[in-house]
Write a protein that holds these residues in place. Structure first.
Motif, PDB file in Angstrom:
ATOM      1  N   LYS A 164      61.074  -4.294  82.061  1.00 28.97           N
ATOM      2  CA  LYS A 164      62.062  -5.340  81.794  1.00 28.97           C
ATOM      3  C   LYS A 164      62.077  -6.278  82.986  1.00 28.97           C
ATOM      4  CE  LYS A 164      64.811  -2.281  78.899  1.00 28.97           C
ATOM      5  NZ  LYS A 164      66.124  -1.631  78.662  1.00 28.97           N
ATOM      6  N   VAL A 165      61.686  -7.510  82.693  1.00 25.27           N
ATOM      7  CA  VAL A 165      61.497  -8.482  83.763  1.00 25.27           C
ATOM      8  C   VAL A 165      62.451  -9.652  83.575  1.00 25.27           C
ATOM      9  CG1 VAL A 165      59.851 -10.044  84.890  1.00 25.27           C
ATOM     10  CG2 VAL A 165      59.081  -7.838  83.984  1.00 25.27           C
ATOM     11  N   CYS A 166      63.063 -10.101  84.636  1.00 27.23           N
ATOM     12  CA  CYS A 166      63.924 -11.276  84.601  1.00 27.23           C
ATOM     13  C   CYS A 166      63.033 -12.511  84.549  1.00 27.23           C
ATOM     14  CB  CYS A 166      64.826 -11.307  85.843  1.00 27.23           C
ATOM     15  SG  CYS A 166      65.825 -12.820  85.980  1.00 27.23           S
ATOM     16  N   GLU A 167      63.293 -13.394  83.600  1.00 32.33           N
ATOM     17  CA  GLU A 167      62.461 -14.576  83.452  1.00 32.33           C
ATOM     18  C   GLU A 167      62.595 -15.531  84.640  1.00 32.33           C
ATOM     19  OE1 GLU A 167      63.493 -16.433  79.798  1.00 32.33           O
ATOM     20  OE2 GLU A 167      62.368 -15.000  78.558  1.00 32.33           O
ATOM     21  N   LEU A 168      63.786 -15.570  85.228  1.00 34.31           N
ATOM     22  CA  LEU A 168      64.006 -16.506  86.334  1.00 34.31           C
ATOM     23  C   LEU A 168      63.346 -16.022  87.625  1.00 34.31           C
ATOM     24  CD1 LEU A 168      67.742 -17.491  85.721  1.00 34.31           C
ATOM     25  CD2 LEU A 168      65.676 -18.711  84.999  1.00 34.31           C
ATOM     26  N   GLU A 169      63.438 -14.729  87.906  1.00 33.11           N
ATOM     27  CA  GLU A 169      62.889 -14.194  89.153  1.00 33.11           C
ATOM     28  C   GLU A 169      61.475 -13.655  88.980  1.00 33.11           C
ATOM     29  OE1 GLU A 169      65.593 -11.271  90.556  1.00 33.11           O
ATOM     30  OE2 GLU A 169      67.192 -12.697  90.985  1.00 33.11           O
ATOM     31  N   ASP A 170      61.100 -13.377  87.708  1.00 32.27           N
ATOM     32  CA  ASP A 170      59.791 -12.779  87.419  1.00 32.27           C
ATOM     33  C   ASP A 170      59.615 -11.443  88.150  1.00 32.27           C
ATOM     34  OD1 ASP A 170      57.353 -12.560  86.192  1.00 32.27           O
ATOM     35  OD2 ASP A 170      56.275 -13.742  87.706  1.00 32.27           O
ATOM     36  N   LYS A 171      60.702 -10.662  88.141  1.00 33.02           N
ATOM     37  CA  LYS A 171      60.689  -9.349  88.781  1.00 33.02           C
ATOM     38  C   LYS A 171      61.288  -8.321  87.834  1.00 33.02           C
ATOM     39  CE  LYS A 171      61.274 -11.075  93.519  1.00 33.02           C
ATOM     40  NZ  LYS A 171      62.135 -11.029  94.718  1.00 33.02           N
ATOM     41  N   TYR A 214      56.047  -0.692  79.475  1.00 29.71           N
ATOM     42  CA  TYR A 214      56.772  -1.948  79.373  1.00 29.71           C
ATOM     43  C   TYR A 214      57.817  -2.008  80.478  1.00 29.71           C
ATOM     44  CZ  TYR A 214      54.657  -2.485  74.752  1.00 29.71           C
ATOM     45  OH  TYR A 214      53.749  -2.617  73.730  1.00 29.71           O
ATOM     46  N   GLU A 256      73.246 -15.470  72.121  1.00 28.61           N
ATOM     47  CA  GLU A 256      72.454 -16.694  72.149  1.00 28.61           C
ATOM     48  C   GLU A 256      72.909 -17.601  71.014  1.00 28.61           C
ATOM     49  OE1 GLU A 256      67.770 -18.156  72.205  1.00 28.61           O
ATOM     50  OE2 GLU A 256      68.287 -16.044  71.884  1.00 28.61           O
TER      51      GLU A 256
END
Length: 362
Positions: A46-53, A44, A65
């Protein structure tokens, strides 16, 4: 042993520098996820949703949240600035009896050790005070981003900390208990007591994690390339109680056999009383009266008493018959003698009448 928390115990105006160590360890065998088609390792990222990296751990923070889905960042500086006296202090609030704590609140356990030679004297003072009072200390402390409740008690020469749940974290057991109205008979309670007595006590050190041992053997066999030889265990039958009394009796018998005792005729209910308030015949329990056993004994004595009474009655009738028999014979003999005397008198009368007739004719 590696400490997981450093701070101080606040005991009034006394401060005790301490370190917290885990008191338990997990022996579970951990597995990795693999791709079953080619045995490739599943990982697994950990990926940033905005950068997809993928993101490194040092770049990961925390946020809250809200109801609208918006993320509100919370920094380490924000947490450090909270006006909490328990941030680096284990604050003792009170001393109570251990019996006042609901076991449902008990959580993880830790050992408290001193941090430096200066804490030895106050640490020992608190430990001995807890021993003499036979009480536990209730304390608050901050750990892993939240304030927690804890209990301090003495274990050997060490002070142990048990994490406690806050009272509002323990749920009420509403709707969990059976809703059906049932009646437990005294005979069933007696059998349950007998089963508890037969099972007896146990030293927890004698209990083993049999599943863990079997799993270790399986892993060792697979690592060595051998074929596992362990047979699958029997699946327990469905929890359907057809006859509670019969199940209790069988449980007592099995428990006695497992302990090397003779099963005997323990816990048998009287015949013809199934479904009634039958009284079970059980062996004597410590601190309990043998009321059911006495009643059963009385029931056993009753047939014998009836037999004796019947025998006495039969004997009386036989004696009376024996006494009546000679009397009947005597009465028969008397009647025969009277008949003989009557016949003799008639014969004498006939003779006298014949003589008178002869004299008249002459």
């Amino acid at each position: 042993m590696r400490s997981i928390w450093n701070g101080n115990i606040s005991f009034g105006l006394v401060s005790i520098p301490i370190k917290i160590y885990p008191a338990t360890e997990d022996h579970s065998i951990s597995f990795r996820q693999i791709h079953t088609r080619d045995n490739g390792r599943i990982r697994y990222r950990k990926v940033c949703e905005l950068e997809d990296k993928p993101v490194e751990s040092g770049e990961i923070g925390r946020a809250y949240e809200d109801a609208d889905g918006a993320l509100v960042p919370i920094t380490e500086e924000d947490l450090a600035a909270l006006p909490l006296p328990t941030t680096h202090t284990l604050e003792i609030e009170a001393f109570i009896s251990a019996s006042e704590i609901d076991p449902l609140q008990m959580g993880d356990a830790y050992y408290l050790g001193t941090s430096g030679a200066a804490g030895a004297k106050p640490y020992t003072l608190l430990r001995e005070a807890l021993k003499r009072s036979e009480k536990v200390a209730i304390a608050k402390y901050a750990h892993r981003g939240r304030e927690r409740l804890g209990m301090l008690r003495v274990v050997g020469d060490t002070i142990a900390l048990h994490r406690l749940l806050w009272p509002d974290e323990v749920r009420e057991p509403a709707g969990v208990a059976p809703k059906e109205k049932v009646t437990v008979k005294p005979a069933e309670l007696d059998l349950a007591d007998t089963l508890m007595q037969t099972l007896g006590e146990v030293d927890l050190n004698d209990l083993r994690d049999e599943y863990h041992e079997a799993l270790e053997e399986l892993v060792a066999a697979k690592v060595s390339g051998a074929t596992p030889t362990a047979e699958p265990g029997e699946r327990p039958a469905g929890a359907q109680v057809v006859d509670l009394m019969a199940a209790l009796k069988e449980s007592v018998r099995s428990a006695k056999e497992a302990r090397g005792e003779e099963a005997g005729e323990a816990a048998e209910a009287p015949e013809g009383e199934a479904g009634e308030e039958a009284e079970a015949t059980v062996h004597e329990l410590r601190g309990r009266k043998k009321a059911p056993a006495k009643k059963a004994a009385s029931a056993k004595k009753a047939p014998a008493a009836e037999k004796k009474t019947a025998a006495k009655r039969g004997g009386t009738k036989t004696a009376k018959a024996a006494e009546a028999e000679p009397a009947g014979k005597k009465q028969t003999g008397t009647k025969k003698a009277a008949a003989k005397k009557t016949a003799a008198k008639k014969a004498t009368a006939k003779k006298q009448t014949g003589k008178r007739g002869t004299r008249t004719a002459s």
